[in-house]
Design a protein around this motif. Structure first.
Motif, PDB file in Angstrom:
ATOM      1  N   ARG A   1       0.804  -1.216   0.000  1.00 60.66           N
ATOM      2  CA  ARG A   1       0.000   0.000   0.000  1.00 60.66           C
ATOM      3  C   ARG A   1       0.846   1.279   0.000  1.00 60.66           C
ATOM      4  NH1 ARG A   1      -4.934  -0.587   0.446  1.00 60.66           N
ATOM      5  NH2 ARG A   1      -4.879  -2.459   1.725  1.00 60.66           N
ATOM      6  N   GLU A   2       1.973   1.279   0.698  1.00 59.70           N
ATOM      7  CA  GLU A   2       2.790   2.489   0.816  1.00 59.70           C
ATOM      8  C   GLU A   2       3.601   2.788  -0.448  1.00 59.70           C
ATOM      9  OE1 GLU A   2       5.459  -0.843   1.561  1.00 59.70           O
ATOM     10  OE2 GLU A   2       3.492  -0.389   2.391  1.00 59.70           O
ATOM     11  N   ARG A   3       3.550   1.941  -1.451  1.00 60.29           N
ATOM     12  CA  ARG A   3       4.331   2.161  -2.672  1.00 60.29           C
ATOM     13  C   ARG A   3       3.610   3.020  -3.704  1.00 60.29           C
ATOM     14  NH1 ARG A   3       7.452  -3.366  -4.076  1.00 60.29           N
ATOM     15  NH2 ARG A   3       8.051  -2.110  -5.881  1.00 60.29           N
ATOM     16  N   GLY A   4       2.556   3.698  -3.302  1.00 60.10           N
ATOM     17  CA  GLY A   4       1.864   4.638  -4.190  1.00 60.10           C
ATOM     18  C   GLY A   4       1.136   3.926  -5.306  1.00 60.10           C
ATOM     19  N   ASN A   5       1.352   4.407  -6.533  1.00 53.80           N
ATOM     20  CA  ASN A   5       0.679   3.802  -7.683  1.00 53.80           C
ATOM     21  C   ASN A   5       1.664   3.041  -8.570  1.00 53.80           C
ATOM     22  OD1 ASN A   5       2.051   5.958  -8.680  1.00 53.80           O
ATOM     23  ND2 ASN A   5       0.323   6.905  -9.735  1.00 53.80           N
ATOM     24  N   ASP A   6       2.739   2.531  -7.970  1.00 51.81           N
ATOM     25  CA  ASP A   6       3.735   1.754  -8.716  1.00 51.81           C
ATOM     26  C   ASP A   6       3.169   0.410  -9.143  1.00 51.81           C
ATOM     27  OD1 ASP A   6       5.653   3.679  -8.420  1.00 51.81           O
ATOM     28  OD2 ASP A   6       6.842   2.601  -6.928  1.00 51.81           O
ATOM     29  N   VAL A   7       3.763  -0.151 -10.186  1.00 55.03           N
ATOM     30  CA  VAL A   7       3.501  -1.527 -10.578  1.00 55.03           C
ATOM     31  C   VAL A   7       4.447  -2.391  -9.746  1.00 55.03           C
ATOM     32  CG1 VAL A   7       3.640  -3.186 -12.463  1.00 55.03           C
ATOM     33  CG2 VAL A   7       2.833  -0.866 -12.908  1.00 55.03           C
ATOM     34  N   VAL A   8       3.915  -3.425  -9.107  1.00 55.25           N
ATOM     35  CA  VAL A   8       4.733  -4.260  -8.229  1.00 55.25           C
ATOM     36  C   VAL A   8       4.749  -5.698  -8.759  1.00 55.25           C
ATOM     37  CG1 VAL A   8       5.042  -5.114  -5.877  1.00 55.25           C
ATOM     38  CG2 VAL A   8       4.098  -2.835  -6.252  1.00 55.25           C
ATOM     39  N   PRO A   9       5.902  -6.155  -9.250  1.00 53.77           N
ATOM     40  CA  PRO A   9       6.016  -7.565  -9.613  1.00 53.77           C
ATOM     41  C   PRO A   9       6.014  -8.419  -8.342  1.00 53.77           C
ATOM     42  CG  PRO A   9       7.740  -6.260 -10.653  1.00 53.77           C
ATOM     43  CD  PRO A   9       7.087  -5.394  -9.624  1.00 53.77           C
ATOM     44  N   VAL A  10       5.407  -9.573  -8.423  1.00 59.54           N
ATOM     45  CA  VAL A  10       5.336 -10.469  -7.265  1.00 59.54           C
ATOM     46  C   VAL A  10       5.604 -11.895  -7.742  1.00 59.54           C
ATOM     47  CG1 VAL A  10       2.831 -10.745  -7.456  1.00 59.54           C
ATOM     48  CG2 VAL A  10       3.947 -11.172  -5.268  1.00 59.54           C
ATOM     49  N   GLU A  11       6.366 -12.626  -6.934  1.00 63.61           N
ATOM     50  CA  GLU A  11       6.658 -14.031  -7.219  1.00 63.61           C
ATOM     51  C   GLU A  11       5.935 -14.859  -6.158  1.00 63.61           C
ATOM     52  OE1 GLU A  11      10.670 -16.401  -6.801  1.00 63.61           O
ATOM     53  OE2 GLU A  11      10.700 -15.144  -8.600  1.00 63.61           O
ATOM     54  N   ILE A  12       4.944 -15.623  -6.588  1.00 63.51           N
ATOM     55  CA  ILE A  12       4.125 -16.411  -5.672  1.00 63.51           C
ATOM     56  C   ILE A  12       4.571 -17.870  -5.738  1.00 63.51           C
ATOM     57  CG2 ILE A  12       1.780 -17.094  -5.037  1.00 63.51           C
ATOM     58  CD1 ILE A  12       0.800 -14.706  -6.772  1.00 63.51           C
ATOM     59  N   THR A  13       4.929 -18.423  -4.593  1.00 68.79           N
ATOM     60  CA  THR A  13       5.273 -19.838  -4.496  1.00 68.79           C
ATOM     61  C   THR A  13       4.062 -20.566  -3.930  1.00 68.79           C
ATOM     62  OG1 THR A  13       7.581 -19.256  -4.066  1.00 68.79           O
ATOM     63  CG2 THR A  13       6.903 -21.513  -3.538  1.00 68.79           C
ATOM     64  N   VAL A  14       3.512 -21.477  -4.721  1.00 69.93           N
ATOM     65  CA  VAL A  14       2.325 -22.233  -4.323  1.00 69.93           C
ATOM     66  C   VAL A  14       2.776 -23.636  -3.915  1.00 69.93           C
ATOM     67  CG1 VAL A  14       0.055 -23.050  -5.037  1.00 69.93           C
ATOM     68  CG2 VAL A  14       0.982 -20.949  -6.016  1.00 69.93           C
ATOM     69  N   TYR A  15       2.327 -24.069  -2.752  1.00 66.20           N
ATOM     70  CA  TYR A  15       2.683 -25.386  -2.248  1.00 66.20           C
ATOM     71  C   TYR A  15       1.561 -26.382  -2.529  1.00 66.20           C
ATOM     72  CZ  TYR A  15       6.199 -22.596   0.074  1.00 66.20           C
ATOM     73  OH  TYR A  15       7.224 -21.717   0.322  1.00 66.20           O
ATOM     74  N   GLU A  16       1.872 -27.671  -2.430  1.00 67.43           N
ATOM     75  CA  GLU A  16       0.898 -28.704  -2.767  1.00 67.43           C
ATOM     76  C   GLU A  16      -0.349 -28.661  -1.891  1.00 67.43           C
ATOM     77  OE1 GLU A  16       3.018 -32.421  -2.794  1.00 67.43           O
ATOM     78  OE2 GLU A  16       3.638 -32.121  -4.865  1.00 67.43           O
ATOM     79  N   ASP A  17      -0.227 -28.159  -0.669  1.00 69.20           N
ATOM     80  CA  ASP A  17      -1.388 -28.075   0.215  1.00 69.20           C
ATOM     81  C   ASP A  17      -2.199 -26.791  -0.004  1.00 69.20           C
ATOM     82  OD1 ASP A  17       0.270 -26.176   1.317  1.00 69.20           O
ATOM     83  OD2 ASP A  17       0.212 -26.999   3.358  1.00 69.20           O
ATOM     84  N   LYS A  18      -1.952 -26.102  -1.121  1.00 71.50           N
ATOM     85  CA  LYS A  18      -2.645 -24.867  -1.528  1.00 71.50           C
ATOM     86  C   LYS A  18      -2.258 -23.637  -0.704  1.00 71.50           C
ATOM     87  CE  LYS A  18      -5.278 -26.885  -4.608  1.00 71.50           C
ATOM     88  NZ  LYS A  18      -4.996 -26.789  -5.996  1.00 71.50           N
ATOM     89  N   SER A  19      -1.313 -23.775   0.206  1.00 79.47           N
ATOM     90  CA  SER A  19      -0.806 -22.595   0.903  1.00 79.47           C
ATOM     91  C   SER A  19       0.168 -21.890  -0.036  1.00 79.47           C
ATOM     92  CB  SER A  19      -0.127 -22.989   2.213  1.00 79.47           C
ATOM     93  OG  SER A  19       1.002 -23.802   1.957  1.00 79.47           O
ATOM     94  N   PHE A  20       0.576 -20.678   0.315  1.00 77.61           N
ATOM     95  CA  PHE A  20       1.455 -19.912  -0.565  1.00 77.61           C
ATOM     96  C   PHE A  20       2.294 -18.940   0.240  1.00 77.61           C
ATOM     97  CE2 PHE A  20      -2.344 -17.393  -0.052  1.00 77.61           C
ATOM     98  CZ  PHE A  20      -1.855 -16.109   0.126  1.00 77.61           C
ATOM     99  N   THR A  21       3.379 -18.524  -0.393  1.00 80.11           N
ATOM    100  CA  THR A  21       4.184 -17.408   0.097  1.00 80.11           C
ATOM    101  C   THR A  21       4.436 -16.523  -1.108  1.00 80.11           C
ATOM    102  OG1 THR A  21       6.268 -18.586  -0.300  1.00 80.11           O
ATOM    103  CG2 THR A  21       5.333 -18.727   1.930  1.00 80.11           C
ATOM    104  N   PHE A  22       4.723 -15.247  -0.857  1.00 77.13           N
ATOM    105  CA  PHE A  22       5.025 -14.377  -1.985  1.00 77.13           C
ATOM    106  C   PHE A  22       6.144 -13.408  -1.616  1.00 77.13           C
ATOM    107  CE2 PHE A  22       1.761 -12.036   0.289  1.00 77.13           C
ATOM    108  CZ  PHE A  22       2.196 -10.715   0.238  1.00 77.13           C
TER     109      PHE A  22
END
Length: 140
Positions: free
Chosen positions: A43-64
């Motif tokens: 939210r504090e990054r204004g109106n920037d475009v933010v690339p995100v790398e999402i790691t999805v695990y087999e149990d459907k949990s995730f980290t980014f």
């Protein structure tokens, strides 16, 4: 025992503006949970475009992991143009200064494959050249 990674997905969203939709539908995660977490983190990054790398695990949990704003977006902002040149070697779309180039390179350094600011400047200058953006006073 560590979780097994099902997939890694790279996406881009506006800072604080991720919404459930087609981009996230195929990822296979809890979309509202991701959107809330991502929006709170950026939210504090204004109106920037933010690339995100999402790691999805087999149990459907995730980290980014969020990355820095793409160099092309920053170059367009500093040059004051909407888009790069269609013919970058012939038409100049805009110009930026060496100081602006250094500022972008310092910001992007942690996400670039560079050991120092000069190497990062060369990488960003290559992006500018491919977009048709001229760098005043830079001979890198």
């Amino acid at each position: 025992m560590s979780k097994r990674v099902a997939r890694v997905v790279k996406l881009q969203f506006p800072a604080g503006g991720a919404k459930p939709g087609p981009a996230l539908a195929g990822v296979g995660i809890n979309m509202p949970q991701f959107c809330t977490s991502f929006n709170d983190a950026t939210r504090e990054r204004g109106n920037d475009v933010v690339p995100v790398e999402i790691t999805v695990y087999e149990d459907k949990s995730f980290t980014f992991v969020t990355k820095t704003t793409p160099a092309a977006v920053m170059l367009k902002r500093y040059a004051g143009v909407q888009s790069g040149s269609g013919t970058p070697n012939k038409t100049v779309a805009g110009t930026v200064t060496v100081d602006q180039l250094r500022e972008i390179a310092e910001y992007k350094l942690k996400d670039l494959n560079a050991n120092d600011v000069d190497a990062a400047m060369r990488i960003v200058a290559g992006t500018a050249r491919n977009m048709g953006i001229k760098i005043e006073g830079y001979e890198g």
